[in-house]
Write an enzyme that holds these catalytic residues in place. Structure first.
Site, PDB file in Angstrom:
ATOM      1  N   VAL A  11      -8.018 -11.903   1.726  1.00  0.00           N
ATOM      2  CA  VAL A  11      -9.308 -11.245   1.467  1.00  0.00           C
ATOM      3  C   VAL A  11     -10.470 -12.195   1.773  1.00  0.00           C
ATOM      4  CG1 VAL A  11     -10.693  -9.964  -0.215  1.00  0.00           C
ATOM      5  CG2 VAL A  11      -8.198  -9.776  -0.286  1.00  0.00           C
ATOM      6  N   GLU A 123     -15.886  -3.679  -7.179  1.00  0.00           N
ATOM      7  CA  GLU A 123     -15.451  -2.453  -6.493  1.00  0.00           C
ATOM      8  C   GLU A 123     -14.079  -2.607  -5.834  1.00  0.00           C
ATOM      9  OE1 GLU A 123     -17.187   0.787  -6.042  1.00  0.00           O
ATOM     10  OE2 GLU A 123     -15.062   1.017  -5.657  1.00  0.00           O
ATOM     11  N   GLY A 128      -8.906  -0.784  -3.108  1.00  0.00           N
ATOM     12  CA  GLY A 128      -9.298  -1.548  -1.911  1.00  0.00           C
ATOM     13  C   GLY A 128     -10.635  -1.088  -1.361  1.00  0.00           C
ATOM     14  N   ILE A 130     -11.748   1.933  -0.891  1.00  0.00           N
ATOM     15  CA  ILE A 130     -12.255   3.241  -1.352  1.00  0.00           C
ATOM     16  C   ILE A 130     -13.342   3.004  -2.406  1.00  0.00           C
ATOM     17  CG2 ILE A 130     -11.649   5.452  -2.407  1.00  0.00           C
ATOM     18  CD1 ILE A 130      -8.729   4.905  -1.671  1.00  0.00           C
ATOM     19  N   LYS A 199      -5.102  -1.243 -12.430  1.00  0.00           N
ATOM     20  CA  LYS A 199      -6.142  -0.449 -11.759  1.00  0.00           C
ATOM     21  C   LYS A 199      -6.514   0.788 -12.586  1.00  0.00           C
ATOM     22  CE  LYS A 199      -4.777  -2.132  -7.184  1.00  0.00           C
ATOM     23  NZ  LYS A 199      -3.858  -1.920  -6.061  1.00  0.00           N
TER      24      LYS A 199
HETATM   25  N1  HSE Z   1      -0.155  -5.011  -3.395  1.00  0.00           N
HETATM   26  C1  HSE Z   1      -1.292  -4.150  -3.562  1.00  0.00           C
HETATM   27  C2  HSE Z   1      -0.921  -2.795  -2.970  1.00  0.00           C
HETATM   28  C3  HSE Z   1      -2.484  -4.750  -2.868  1.00  0.00           C
HETATM   29  O1  HSE Z   1       0.153  -2.683  -2.367  1.00  0.00           O
HETATM   30  O2  HSE Z   1      -1.667  -1.840  -3.128  1.00  0.00           O
HETATM   31  C4  HSE Z   1      -3.805  -4.107  -3.202  1.00  0.00           C
HETATM   32  O3  HSE Z   1      -4.146  -4.248  -4.555  1.00  0.00           O
END
Ligand code: HSE
Length: 404
Positions: A11, A123, A128, A130, A199
């Protein structure tokens, strides 16, 4: 405006790339040029252009008054939490993509940011690329959000898609996901649902405005999903997805991460491969869905840089003002209701009367070509009620929750 990036991994290098490739439009939108002055990493990158910005001592960033924004993309709770906390106390805004950090310390870090009149933005930590946090926090503000159901982990969605469409087994698809670079360094976080759990904890906190502890969210991953489970899904004209959900039940919220059978009509049914999607139901809005790349270098970096621009534009304004530290008690999982697919070893004719007497009006399922077992779908009942009834059946091979 000078910024510092903590971590030059996937990232971090993406953030530097986005800032370079879109330099002109970012300058226009932020109202000023944004330059990466330092990149903190344990490693050196000899021969690469980035090397001139690499430093190994965090204090250089903290003590440099020119640095106004710190981008934390190291991952993990520590030392990220200490670094972010110190940056906020030094009156530097912080942008992060780190869901583990936000789920664990989000409300405290927001309080520290407020106290120091800077912003803490995250965010990229959910979905990711979105823009779901911004949508919930600043667009859907007229609604009571009644439900969020998300495919929030790209690795497991890739695996479920391959198992469903190709009949592949779990171990094979896990190796493919790792080879494609989707999985976390330790894929347990993906396959056991821990990543999706953090999440949905963040999303639940955002819609309730209170602190939802991820440790309290019931979490079941996909590691027990088999080729046979997918045959049942096909026989039922459904598919299986790892769903992270949060639902309003009266004045309480329930939250859960688990594999769920979804009917073909469900908007999340056709979200395939590494894509993520978040289905949102508002009491005025009705249904909405946000879809896109939930992982990967540039989509995640795009969300990080958008937050950097937001921090640059809102230096005197508290952007994330809708999440307080007050703790939210979630509804007990055993009091939430749904239908369940139950796979049983043995012969339907021998067991069906007992099943009908215990579970009521069930629907039996027999996938073509599968012998020595059968399945049934229960009527809607609470998880507690299901567990009490299921307790006396040694024949149960697997239970999978069924979505509407
Ligand atoms: N390992 C996570 C996924 C990465 O596969 O979504 C993104 O948080």
């Amino acid at each position: 405006m000078k910024i510092a990036v903590l971590g030059y991994g996937t990232v971090g290098s993406g953030v530097v790339e986005v800032l370079e490739v879109n330099r002109d439009l970012i300058t226009r939108r932020a109202g000023k040029e944004i330059d990466v002055k330092y990149v903190l990493d344990l490693r050196d990158f000899p021969g690469q252009k980035i090397q001139e910005k690499i430093i190994h001592d965090y204090n250089v960033i903290l003590n440099d008054p020119e640095i106004e924004i710190v981008v934390e993309v190291m991952g993990g709770v520590e030392p990220a939490n200490t670094f972010v906390s110190k940056a906020l106390q030094a009156k530097k805004s912080v942008v992060t993509s780190n869901k583990a950090l936000v789920a664990k310390h989000g409300s405290e870090l927001l309080a520290t940011a407020r106290k120091n009149h800077v912003n803490f933005l995250f965010e990229a930590s959910v979905g990711g690329g979105i823009p779901i946090l911004r949508a919930l926090g600043s667009s859907l503000t007229a609604d009571e959000i009644e439900e969020i159901a998300g495919i929030l982990n790209g690795t497991t969605n890739y695996m479920m898609t391959k198992m469903f469409y190709e009949g592949a087994d779990y171990e094979t698809v896990l190796k493919e996901a790792q080879a494609n670079g989707y999985a976390e360094a330790d894929p347990t976080a993906d396959v056991e649902g821990y990543d999706a759990c953090r999440k949905i904890a963040i999303l639940s906190s955002i819609i309730s405005g209170k602190q939802v502890d991820f440790e309290e969210i019931y979490t079941e991953g996909i590691s027990k999903i088999t080729v046979e489970d997918m045959l049942y899904a096909k026989a039922m004209k459904m598919t299986i997805k790892l769903i992270a959900e949060c639902k309003r039940e009266g004045d309480r919220l329930s939250a859960c991460v688990a594999p769920v059978m979804l009917p073909a009509e469900h908007p999340l049914y056709s979200v395939n491969d590494v894509f993520n999607a978040v289905f949102v139901k508002g009491n005025m809005l009705g249904d909405a869905m946000f879809y896109g790349s939930g992982a990967g270098k540039l989509p995640t970096a795009s969300a990080v840089v958008a937050d950097v621009i937001a921090a640059a534009l809102n230096q005197d304004k508290d952007v994330m003002n809708f999440w307080t530290g007050e703790k939210l008690e979630l509804e007990d999982r055993r009091d939430t209701s749904r239908r369940f697919l139950v796979r049983m070893a043995g012969n339907k004719e021998e067991l069906q009367n007992r099943i009908l007497a215990d579970f009521g009006d069930v629907t039996f399922v027999q996938p073509e070509g599968l012998t020595g077992e059968f399945g049934f779908v229960t009527p809607v009942m609470t998880e507690g009620c299901y567990e009490r009834k299921a307790d006396s059946y040694e024949e149960i091979l697997h239970m999978i929750r069924v979505g509407e």
